[in-house]
Design a protein around this motif. Structure first.
Motif, PDB file in Angstrom:
ATOM      1  N   GLN A  52      -8.096  -4.333   0.170  1.00  0.00           N
ATOM      2  CA  GLN A  52      -8.355  -3.010   0.723  1.00  0.00           C
ATOM      3  C   GLN A  52      -7.071  -2.199   0.921  1.00  0.00           C
ATOM      4  O   GLN A  52      -7.032  -1.009   0.586  1.00  0.00           O
ATOM      5  N   ALA A  53      -6.006  -2.816   1.447  1.00  0.00           N
ATOM      6  CA  ALA A  53      -4.796  -2.059   1.784  1.00  0.00           C
ATOM      7  C   ALA A  53      -4.154  -1.396   0.557  1.00  0.00           C
ATOM      8  O   ALA A  53      -3.935  -0.179   0.554  1.00  0.00           O
ATOM      9  N   LYS A  88      -2.459   3.997 -13.231  1.00  0.00           N
ATOM     10  CA  LYS A  88      -3.441   2.912 -13.217  1.00  0.00           C
ATOM     11  C   LYS A  88      -2.739   1.550 -13.129  1.00  0.00           C
ATOM     12  O   LYS A  88      -3.157   0.663 -12.380  1.00  0.00           O
ATOM     13  N   HIS A  89      -1.661   1.395 -13.892  1.00  0.00           N
ATOM     14  CA  HIS A  89      -0.923   0.133 -13.852  1.00  0.00           C
ATOM     15  C   HIS A  89      -0.372  -0.150 -12.462  1.00  0.00           C
ATOM     16  O   HIS A  89      -0.487  -1.266 -11.948  1.00  0.00           O
ATOM     17  N   TYR A  90       0.253   0.865 -11.839  1.00  0.00           N
ATOM     18  CA  TYR A  90       0.825   0.657 -10.506  1.00  0.00           C
ATOM     19  C   TYR A  90      -0.268   0.348  -9.478  1.00  0.00           C
ATOM     20  O   TYR A  90      -0.046  -0.441  -8.552  1.00  0.00           O
ATOM     21  N   SER A  91      -1.449   0.963  -9.650  1.00  0.00           N
ATOM     22  CA  SER A  91      -2.559   0.692  -8.734  1.00  0.00           C
ATOM     23  C   SER A  91      -2.909  -0.787  -8.722  1.00  0.00           C
ATOM     24  O   SER A  91      -2.976  -1.429  -7.659  1.00  0.00           O
ATOM     25  N   ALA A  93      -3.234   3.309  -3.274  1.00  0.00           N
ATOM     26  CA  ALA A  93      -3.377   3.913  -4.600  1.00  0.00           C
ATOM     27  C   ALA A  93      -4.220   5.183  -4.536  1.00  0.00           C
ATOM     28  O   ALA A  93      -3.876   6.207  -5.138  1.00  0.00           O
ATOM     29  N   LEU A  94      -5.322   5.145  -3.788  1.00  0.00           N
ATOM     30  CA  LEU A  94      -6.169   6.332  -3.647  1.00  0.00           C
ATOM     31  C   LEU A  94      -5.400   7.483  -3.010  1.00  0.00           C
ATOM     32  O   LEU A  94      -5.566   8.647  -3.391  1.00  0.00           O
ATOM     33  N   SER A 144       0.825  -1.204   0.000  1.00  0.00           N
ATOM     34  CA  SER A 144       0.000   0.000   0.000  1.00  0.00           C
ATOM     35  C   SER A 144       0.861   1.257   0.000  1.00  0.00           C
ATOM     36  O   SER A 144       0.616   2.208  -0.769  1.00  0.00           O
ATOM     37  N   MET A 145       1.901   1.288   0.839  1.00  0.00           N
ATOM     38  CA  MET A 145       2.780   2.450   0.917  1.00  0.00           C
ATOM     39  C   MET A 145       3.568   2.623  -0.381  1.00  0.00           C
ATOM     40  O   MET A 145       3.790   3.744  -0.851  1.00  0.00           O
TER      41      MET A 145
END
Length: 448
Positions: A374-375, A315-318, A380-381, A295-296
């Motif tokens: 979720q994490a 988007k790809h990294y997300s 990403a958000l 997540s970090m």
């Protein structure tokens, strides 16, 4: 960042960012673990005192330190946009904010903890140790929060190995100072559980001084001149930090505090049940270090991509982050299902507690997939600077859905204490689905 990087190389870049973060998070986790372990070998009352003190310390610290995590996407987007001149004032204002946060926590420890401890049904010696442990920790508040701001700077540049080396250097020093101050070795005062608090404070000062020296002279950090040309307090920049950081901090606090609440509610059951629950919670907390680290890492890479206007990369990294975390979750499920009894046996030799922990691990296995989604979605958000929905869903997932469902299931079904885990699984699943939908919406409508 190169927009032409193929997915394979992006995956490698993500792994390169995440691995040092993971090692750092595990090392930080082990510092608290050794505080409890070494105090436990000193005295049972002191162990109880440090455990109670930690239950106050961890939610408050992680929540307020989470506010400073708002610096990471801010700096990452500056780096991605090549507006390096904005990095120094952002870090300096973050350091100002860290001073205010440390003062708030110090005041809480000074004025609020004693009355709360006094209202709890604790033995007098346990209450004294808990208060002394927190007092010792409080002397390290300023460097701890300031280091968190500097770590956000290092991480936003993608230099996650710096934080890793600093923590790996300081962790054995913390254990050594524990050895001196808990047991009174080599002529030092024998402070018991309080010694663990003072040892942590000394270690935090050491960590901060090392981080300052790296930021001052290390490459590529020296070019930012972080400690030159100090500007006045800028409430406009504070607003930006707090606008992003406060929802992050609250969502982290909500998440950590709900597990403390479940543990308190478990007091209605036997000591064996409470112990088994703690075993399952402790081991899954260790497993959680991987999706947390992913997540970090997603926050850093998505933030840099967004700052550079490279939305396809963002988007790809997300979704690489989500995919990597899901892959690990299947591994964790297999471990929890196949090695439940050996894992429980690492914590205790009591056969009854082991069998209860084995049952808790079944529910912990179900917990993994939702946690894995979720994490990294939250990370990403945050890279997109979209933090309010994660804050809202943290409250809904854990306190509006998870805890009430858990209480009702535990109270009115035959699942008993396992019902609390059912509630947390249900709440976390709703959160994972909702935040994934939010991520897709952000990517499609706001950053397309």
């Amino acid at each position: 960042m190169n927009t032409e990087l193929p997915l394979k190389k992006k995956s490698l870049r993500l792994a390169t960012i995440v691995m040092p973060i993971l090692i750092t998070q595990v090392a930080l986790y082990l510092m608290t673990f050794f505080d409890i372990l070494m105090t436990g070998r000193y005295d049972t009352y002191h162990l109880a005192g440090v455990t109670i003190g930690s239950s106050f310390w961890i939610p408050v610290y992680t929540g307020l330190a989470g506010i400073l995590m708002g610096l990471t996407p801010i700096i990452a987007q500056h780096i991605g946009a090549r507006s390096r001149e904005n990095v120094r004032p952002a870090v300096q204002q973050g350091l100002y904010v860290s001073i205010v946060l440390s003062a708030i926590v110090f005041a809480l420890i000074l004025f609020a903890v004693a009355p709360i401890l006094g209202a709890m049904p604790l033995e007098a010696e346990v209450r004294i140790v808990a208060a002394d442990y927190l007092k010792g920790m409080s002397y390290g508040l300023l460097p701890l929060f300031a280091y968190t701001a500097l770590r956000s700077f290092f991480d936003a540049l993608g230099a996650t190995r710096v934080s890793m080396f600093i923590i790996l250097l300081s962790a054995p020093i913390n254990v050594f100072i524990n050895y001196l101050l808990i047991y009174g070795n080599w002529g030092f005062p024998e402070l018991g559980g309080a010694g663990a608090g003072y040892a942590s404070a000394i270690t935090y000062w050491l960590v901060f001084l090392i981080a300052c020296s790296v930021a001052w002279a290390g490459k590529p950090f020296a070019q930012f001149n972080l400690f030159k040309g100090w500007g006045k307090i800028s409430f406009i920049r504070w607003k930006e930090i707090l606008f992003i950081g406060v929802p992050i901090g609250i969502s982290i606090f909500v998440e950590t505090s709900v597990f403390s609440a479940v543990t308190l509610l478990m007091s209605n059951y036997t000591t064996a049940v409470i112990s088994a629950h703690q075993i399952a919670l402790n081991f899954t907390s260790l497993l959680y270090m991987i999706p947390l680290s992913i997540s970090m890492g997603a926050t850093i890479l998505v933030g840099q991509a967004v700052g550079a206007g490279q939305m396809r990369d963002a988007k790809h990294y997300s979704f690489l982050g989500v995919g990597l975390a899901i892959a690990f979750s299947f591994v964790f499920v297999a471990i929890l299902l196949m090695f439940r009894e050996p894992i429980a046996s690492l914590y205790t030799t009591d056969g009854h507690i082991i069998q209860l922990a084995v049952q808790f691990f079944l529910f912990a296995a179900l917990f993994q997939l939702s946690d894995a989604i979720q994490a990294p979605v939250q990370g990403a958000l945050r890279g997109y600077k979209d933090v309010n929905m994660t804050f809202i869903m943290a409250i809904i997932s854990y306190w509006v859905l998870g805890l009430p469902i858990g209480y009702l299931t535990a109270t009115y079904t035959e699942l008993g204490p396992y019902g609390y885990w059912v509630g947390l699984i249900a709440g976390l699943a709703v959160g994972a689905i909702t935040l994934t939908a939010r991520l897709r919406y952000i990517q499609k409508n706001k950053f397309n």
